[in-house]
Design a protein around this motif. Sequence first.
Motif, PDB file in Angstrom:
ATOM      1  N   GLY A   1       0.819  -1.207   0.000  1.00 55.54           N
ATOM      2  CA  GLY A   1       0.000   0.000   0.000  1.00 55.54           C
ATOM      3  C   GLY A   1       0.851   1.253   0.000  1.00 55.54           C
ATOM      4  N   SER A   2       0.313   2.337  -0.563  1.00 55.25           N
ATOM      5  CA  SER A   2       1.037   3.598  -0.548  1.00 55.25           C
ATOM      6  C   SER A   2       0.229   4.633   0.230  1.00 55.25           C
ATOM      7  CB  SER A   2       1.292   4.073  -1.975  1.00 55.25           C
ATOM      8  OG  SER A   2       0.065   4.261  -2.654  1.00 55.25           O
ATOM      9  N   ALA A   3       0.868   5.771   0.527  1.00 57.99           N
ATOM     10  CA  ALA A   3       0.212   6.831   1.285  1.00 57.99           C
ATOM     11  C   ALA A   3      -1.105   7.198   0.619  1.00 57.99           C
ATOM     12  CB  ALA A   3       1.121   8.043   1.393  1.00 57.99           C
ATOM     13  N   GLY A   4      -2.137   7.364   1.431  1.00 53.40           N
ATOM     14  CA  GLY A   4      -3.456   7.707   0.920  1.00 53.40           C
ATOM     15  C   GLY A   4      -4.359   6.510   0.671  1.00 53.40           C
ATOM     16  N   THR A   5      -3.817   5.296   0.774  1.00 53.43           N
ATOM     17  CA  THR A   5      -4.609   4.093   0.555  1.00 53.43           C
ATOM     18  C   THR A   5      -5.545   3.862   1.737  1.00 53.43           C
ATOM     19  OG1 THR A   5      -2.830   3.059  -0.725  1.00 53.43           O
ATOM     20  CG2 THR A   5      -4.511   1.589   0.171  1.00 53.43           C
ATOM     21  N   VAL A   6      -6.833   3.672   1.456  1.00 54.21           N
ATOM     22  CA  VAL A   6      -7.810   3.367   2.497  1.00 54.21           C
ATOM     23  C   VAL A   6      -7.702   1.880   2.821  1.00 54.21           C
ATOM     24  CG1 VAL A   6     -10.262   3.287   3.104  1.00 54.21           C
ATOM     25  CG2 VAL A   6      -9.370   5.205   1.762  1.00 54.21           C
ATOM     26  N   LEU A   7      -7.510   1.580   4.103  1.00 53.98           N
ATOM     27  CA  LEU A   7      -7.397   0.190   4.543  1.00 53.98           C
ATOM     28  C   LEU A   7      -8.753  -0.402   4.902  1.00 53.98           C
ATOM     29  CD1 LEU A   7      -4.233   0.526   6.796  1.00 53.98           C
ATOM     30  CD2 LEU A   7      -4.361  -0.383   4.469  1.00 53.98           C
ATOM     31  N   GLY A   8      -9.568   0.339   5.625  1.00 55.62           N
ATOM     32  CA  GLY A   8     -10.862  -0.162   6.065  1.00 55.62           C
ATOM     33  C   GLY A   8     -11.404   0.701   7.185  1.00 55.62           C
ATOM     34  N   ALA A   9     -12.472   0.225   7.778  1.00 54.95           N
ATOM     35  CA  ALA A   9     -13.149   0.968   8.838  1.00 54.95           C
ATOM     36  C   ALA A   9     -12.400   0.835  10.156  1.00 54.95           C
ATOM     37  CB  ALA A   9     -14.577   0.460   9.005  1.00 54.95           C
ATOM     38  N   SER A  10     -12.289   1.946  10.873  1.00 59.08           N
ATOM     39  CA  SER A  10     -11.631   1.911  12.177  1.00 59.08           C
ATOM     40  C   SER A  10     -12.412   1.042  13.157  1.00 59.08           C
ATOM     41  CB  SER A  10     -11.452   3.327  12.731  1.00 59.08           C
ATOM     42  OG  SER A  10     -12.704   3.963  12.890  1.00 59.08           O
ATOM     43  N   ALA A  11     -13.720   0.922  12.953  1.00 62.71           N
ATOM     44  CA  ALA A  11     -14.552   0.087  13.819  1.00 62.71           C
ATOM     45  C   ALA A  11     -14.181  -1.390  13.728  1.00 62.71           C
ATOM     46  CB  ALA A  11     -16.029   0.272  13.460  1.00 62.71           C
ATOM     47  N   ASP A  12     -13.476  -1.787  12.662  1.00 61.78           N
ATOM     48  CA  ASP A  12     -13.063  -3.188  12.487  1.00 61.78           C
ATOM     49  C   ASP A  12     -11.821  -3.549  13.294  1.00 61.78           C
ATOM     50  OD1 ASP A  12     -15.176  -3.531  10.751  1.00 61.78           O
ATOM     51  OD2 ASP A  12     -13.961  -3.315   8.935  1.00 61.78           O
TER      52      ASP A  12
END
Length: 165
Positions: free
Chosen positions: A69-80
């Motif tokens: 992954g690079s800067a700015g990539t969305v990983l997922g929900a913080s709730a997860d």
Amino acid sequence: MGSDEATQHAVPSRRGVLAGAGSAALAILAGVSGCGTTEPAGAPPAGGTGPTSTGSVGGASSPGAAAAGSAGTVLGASADVPVGGGKIFESLEVVVTQPKPNDFLGFSTICTHTGCNVAAVAGGTINCPCHGSKYHLDGTVARGPAPRPLPSRPVKVVNGQIILD
């Protein structure tokens, strides 16, 4: 040298061919998996420091950190990502932990022992299945044989989404 001797030296034995092919296959597999290397991909230089935390941004960037992954990539929900636990984002080679509420830390999934990918966050540690290394939720070594902390992958939370910083 007689013709029979020349033939024996020019034609390798079946055992020799199979041994050579097996050695070549193992060398290729070791290179692809990172097993058997002394400096795994993404490992920080020896003597590097562990990550630091500043609220919702995870640790300082390690100079040798290399990941999908690079800067700015969305990983997922913080709730997860549970408090006191973490979540592995396998396709991006990132693990995100939340040691305490709203304190998200990101790390490479590549174990600093032989370059295997960590496989689970359980029991308050990030766990590598290859040789039993365990890391604390801050990426530091809890139990070896891993020689160094996991390389940091800074993250931030924006509108409930974890993003590589």
